[in-house]
Motif scaffolding. Structure first.
Motif, PDB file in Angstrom:
ATOM      1  N   GLN A   1      -5.909   0.164  -9.725  1.00 43.42           N
ATOM      2  CA  GLN A   1      -4.623   0.388  -9.077  1.00 43.42           C
ATOM      3  C   GLN A   1      -4.410   1.863  -8.790  1.00 43.42           C
ATOM      4  O   GLN A   1      -4.458   2.682  -9.709  1.00 43.42           O
ATOM      5  CB  GLN A   1      -3.485  -0.132  -9.960  1.00 43.42           C
ATOM      6  CG  GLN A   1      -2.106   0.015  -9.364  1.00 43.42           C
ATOM      7  CD  GLN A   1      -1.905  -0.876  -8.155  1.00 43.42           C
ATOM      8  OE1 GLN A   1      -1.848  -2.086  -8.279  1.00 43.42           O
ATOM      9  NE2 GLN A   1      -1.815  -0.277  -6.990  1.00 43.42           N
ATOM     10  N   GLN A   2      -4.165   2.206  -7.534  1.00 44.80           N
ATOM     11  CA  GLN A   2      -3.891   3.592  -7.171  1.00 44.80           C
ATOM     12  C   GLN A   2      -2.483   3.971  -7.614  1.00 44.80           C
ATOM     13  O   GLN A   2      -1.555   3.177  -7.504  1.00 44.80           O
ATOM     14  CB  GLN A   2      -4.021   3.776  -5.664  1.00 44.80           C
ATOM     15  CG  GLN A   2      -3.904   5.220  -5.211  1.00 44.80           C
ATOM     16  CD  GLN A   2      -4.060   5.352  -3.714  1.00 44.80           C
ATOM     17  OE1 GLN A   2      -3.646   4.479  -2.964  1.00 44.80           O
ATOM     18  NE2 GLN A   2      -4.664   6.441  -3.272  1.00 44.80           N
ATOM     19  N   ALA A   3      -2.334   5.154  -8.126  1.00 43.76           N
ATOM     20  CA  ALA A   3      -1.022   5.609  -8.590  1.00 43.76           C
ATOM     21  C   ALA A   3      -0.190   6.123  -7.425  1.00 43.76           C
ATOM     22  O   ALA A   3      -0.727   6.547  -6.397  1.00 43.76           O
ATOM     23  CB  ALA A   3      -1.193   6.712  -9.627  1.00 43.76           C
ATOM     24  N   TYR A   4       1.118   6.086  -7.609  1.00 47.92           N
ATOM     25  CA  TYR A   4       2.013   6.751  -6.667  1.00 47.92           C
ATOM     26  C   TYR A   4       1.924   8.255  -6.876  1.00 47.92           C
ATOM     27  O   TYR A   4       1.636   8.721  -7.981  1.00 47.92           O
ATOM     28  CB  TYR A   4       3.464   6.321  -6.881  1.00 47.92           C
ATOM     29  CG  TYR A   4       3.829   4.993  -6.274  1.00 47.92           C
ATOM     30  CD1 TYR A   4       3.638   4.746  -4.919  1.00 47.92           C
ATOM     31  CD2 TYR A   4       4.402   3.986  -7.048  1.00 47.92           C
ATOM     32  CE1 TYR A   4       3.993   3.535  -4.359  1.00 47.92           C
ATOM     33  CE2 TYR A   4       4.759   2.767  -6.499  1.00 47.92           C
ATOM     34  CZ  TYR A   4       4.556   2.549  -5.145  1.00 47.92           C
ATOM     35  OH  TYR A   4       4.911   1.355  -4.598  1.00 47.92           O
ATOM     36  N   SER A   5       2.218   9.009  -5.854  1.00 47.05           N
ATOM     37  CA  SER A   5       2.270  10.454  -6.001  1.00 47.05           C
ATOM     38  C   SER A   5       3.738  10.893  -6.042  1.00 47.05           C
ATOM     39  O   SER A   5       4.647  10.088  -5.882  1.00 47.05           O
ATOM     40  CB  SER A   5       1.555  11.138  -4.822  1.00 47.05           C
ATOM     41  OG  SER A   5       2.404  11.159  -3.693  1.00 47.05           O
TER      42      SER A   5
ATOM     43  N   VAL B   1       0.211  10.167  -0.453  1.00 46.47           N
ATOM     44  CA  VAL B   1      -0.948  10.176  -1.333  1.00 46.47           C
ATOM     45  C   VAL B   1      -1.278  11.624  -1.653  1.00 46.47           C
ATOM     46  O   VAL B   1      -1.434  12.443  -0.744  1.00 46.47           O
ATOM     47  CB  VAL B   1      -2.163   9.490  -0.679  1.00 46.47           C
ATOM     48  CG1 VAL B   1      -3.388   9.615  -1.576  1.00 46.47           C
ATOM     49  CG2 VAL B   1      -1.863   8.028  -0.388  1.00 46.47           C
TER      50      VAL B   1
ATOM     51  N   TYR C   1      -3.093   6.567 -12.610  1.00 42.78           N
ATOM     52  CA  TYR C   1      -4.223   5.976 -11.896  1.00 42.78           C
ATOM     53  C   TYR C   1      -5.077   5.157 -12.857  1.00 42.78           C
ATOM     54  O   TYR C   1      -5.246   5.508 -14.024  1.00 42.78           O
ATOM     55  CB  TYR C   1      -5.078   7.072 -11.263  1.00 42.78           C
ATOM     56  CG  TYR C   1      -6.397   6.568 -10.724  1.00 42.78           C
ATOM     57  CD1 TYR C   1      -6.455   6.001  -9.453  1.00 42.78           C
ATOM     58  CD2 TYR C   1      -7.551   6.621 -11.486  1.00 42.78           C
ATOM     59  CE1 TYR C   1      -7.663   5.508  -8.952  1.00 42.78           C
ATOM     60  CE2 TYR C   1      -8.761   6.139 -10.998  1.00 42.78           C
ATOM     61  CZ  TYR C   1      -8.811   5.580  -9.732  1.00 42.78           C
ATOM     62  OH  TYR C   1      -9.996   5.089  -9.259  1.00 42.78           O
ATOM     63  N   ASN C   2      -5.594   4.046 -12.383  1.00 39.60           N
ATOM     64  CA  ASN C   2      -6.616   3.300 -13.124  1.00 39.60           C
ATOM     65  C   ASN C   2      -7.587   2.713 -12.112  1.00 39.60           C
ATOM     66  O   ASN C   2      -7.298   2.681 -10.902  1.00 39.60           O
ATOM     67  CB  ASN C   2      -5.973   2.224 -14.016  1.00 39.60           C
ATOM     68  CG  ASN C   2      -5.321   1.121 -13.217  1.00 39.60           C
ATOM     69  OD1 ASN C   2      -5.991   0.334 -12.541  1.00 39.60           O
ATOM     70  ND2 ASN C   2      -3.984   1.058 -13.275  1.00 39.60           N
TER      71      ASN C   2
ATOM     72  N   TYR D   1       3.019   2.320 -12.030  1.00 39.81           N
ATOM     73  CA  TYR D   1       2.075   2.874 -11.060  1.00 39.81           C
ATOM     74  C   TYR D   1       2.054   4.395 -11.058  1.00 39.81           C
ATOM     75  O   TYR D   1       1.674   5.014 -10.069  1.00 39.81           O
ATOM     76  CB  TYR D   1       2.392   2.382  -9.636  1.00 39.81           C
ATOM     77  CG  TYR D   1       2.497   0.894  -9.507  1.00 39.81           C
ATOM     78  CD1 TYR D   1       1.397   0.063  -9.716  1.00 39.81           C
ATOM     79  CD2 TYR D   1       3.713   0.300  -9.178  1.00 39.81           C
ATOM     80  CE1 TYR D   1       1.505  -1.310  -9.601  1.00 39.81           C
ATOM     81  CE2 TYR D   1       3.834  -1.074  -9.062  1.00 39.81           C
ATOM     82  CZ  TYR D   1       2.727  -1.876  -9.267  1.00 39.81           C
ATOM     83  OH  TYR D   1       2.832  -3.232  -9.145  1.00 39.81           O
TER      84      TYR D   1
ATOM     85  N   PRO E   1       0.834  -1.211   0.000  1.00 36.03           N
ATOM     86  CA  PRO E   1       0.000   0.000   0.000  1.00 36.03           C
ATOM     87  C   PRO E   1       0.862   1.252   0.000  1.00 36.03           C
ATOM     88  O   PRO E   1       2.004   1.245   0.477  1.00 36.03           O
ATOM     89  CB  PRO E   1      -0.795  -0.120   1.310  1.00 36.03           C
ATOM     90  CG  PRO E   1      -0.759  -1.568   1.657  1.00 36.03           C
ATOM     91  CD  PRO E   1       0.554  -2.082   1.150  1.00 36.03           C
ATOM     92  N   VAL E   2       0.319   2.328  -0.516  1.00 37.19           N
ATOM     93  CA  VAL E   2       1.045   3.602  -0.522  1.00 37.19           C
ATOM     94  C   VAL E   2       1.235   4.064   0.916  1.00 37.19           C
ATOM     95  O   VAL E   2       0.285   4.107   1.695  1.00 37.19           O
ATOM     96  CB  VAL E   2       0.272   4.663  -1.321  1.00 37.19           C
ATOM     97  CG1 VAL E   2       1.003   5.994  -1.287  1.00 37.19           C
ATOM     98  CG2 VAL E   2       0.072   4.211  -2.754  1.00 37.19           C
TER      99      VAL E   2
END
Length: 231
Positions: A211-215, A35, A207-208, A204, A29-30
């Motif tokens: 899957q949450q993207a990294y910031s 985030v 965003y899709n 990553y 997880p991020v």
């Protein structure tokens, strides 16, 4: 749906094939604090008097645009960010991407990569490259060049954006960025400096729904290190 896990796996494989040659594997997880939460409402600009004329022009333009045109100009259109056009009365905006020159079209030049350009340490050559890029963007009807790129820190040798920038030295990045911008804008095209510092993630980074993207958020120690280098 009888096999949701299988469907999810197939979708992940598809997304991996469109983003990277590597397999897209599950990740942790991020971490908390990394985030990039949305910020509403967006703070107002225009507080610098030197920009008052530009803001006046921007307000005049945006007031004529439809909601769809505003979205197209700010968010882009299409998966590969092709030409973005807004037409209102006598207003036409064209925005195109490409660190090596005009992207997603034909009959254009693949210019030397940023890292190769920076390795010349030659201001005149860097300027001429920028002018040539600006000439092609203008010839294709683009008003905005999404470049140059000065963000990569080069922490990872295989980083996906290392080659877009001019090198890991902040002075080199700054001088090469200035010369490129001068060259592009001397041809009547607006340069758009990118990317955000720390935006070097390849996997990553988009965003899709699955899957949450990294910031690009940076921790305190990293920020202090960067400030020390730049000073």
């Amino acid at each position: 749906m009888r096999h949701p896990s299988r469907v999810r796996s197939l979708l992940l494989c598809f997304l991996a094939s469109t983003a990277s040659a590597s397999a897209l594997l599950p990740r942790d997880p991020v971490p908390e604090g990394f985030v990039a939460a949305p910020y509403y409402p967006t703070p107002y600009g225009g507080w610098d008097d030197d920009w008052s004329e530009s803001y006046g022009k921007a307000v005049k333009l945006v007031s004529q645009m439809t909601l769809a045109e505003k979205v197209n100009v700010t968010a882009g259109t299409g998966l590969f960010m092709g030409m973005i056009i807004s037409e209102n009365h006598d207003v036409v905006l064209g925005i195109l991407d490409g660190p090596l020159g005009v992207r997603s079209t034909d009959n254009v030049t693949a210019f030397p990569a940023g890292i190769t350009t920076g390795a010349t340490f030659n201001k005149d050559l860097i300027y001429e490259r920028g002018a040539a890029i600006g000439e092609e963007f203008k010839g294709k009807g683009a008003n905005f060049y999404l470049g140059p790129c000065v963000g990569p820190l080069g922490r990872k040798p295989r980083g996906g954006r290392n080659w877009e920038g001019f090198g890991t030295d902040p002075v080199l990045q700054a001088i090469a960025g200035v010369q490129t911008i001068k060259g592009v804008q001397d041809r009547g095209v607006i340069a758009v400096l990118k990317h955000l510092l720390g935006n070097e993630q390849e996997l990553y980074r988009m965003y899709n729904p699955l899957q949450q993207a990294y910031s690009s958020n940076l921790g305190k120690s990293t920020r202090q290190t960067i400030i020390g280098i730049c000073n």
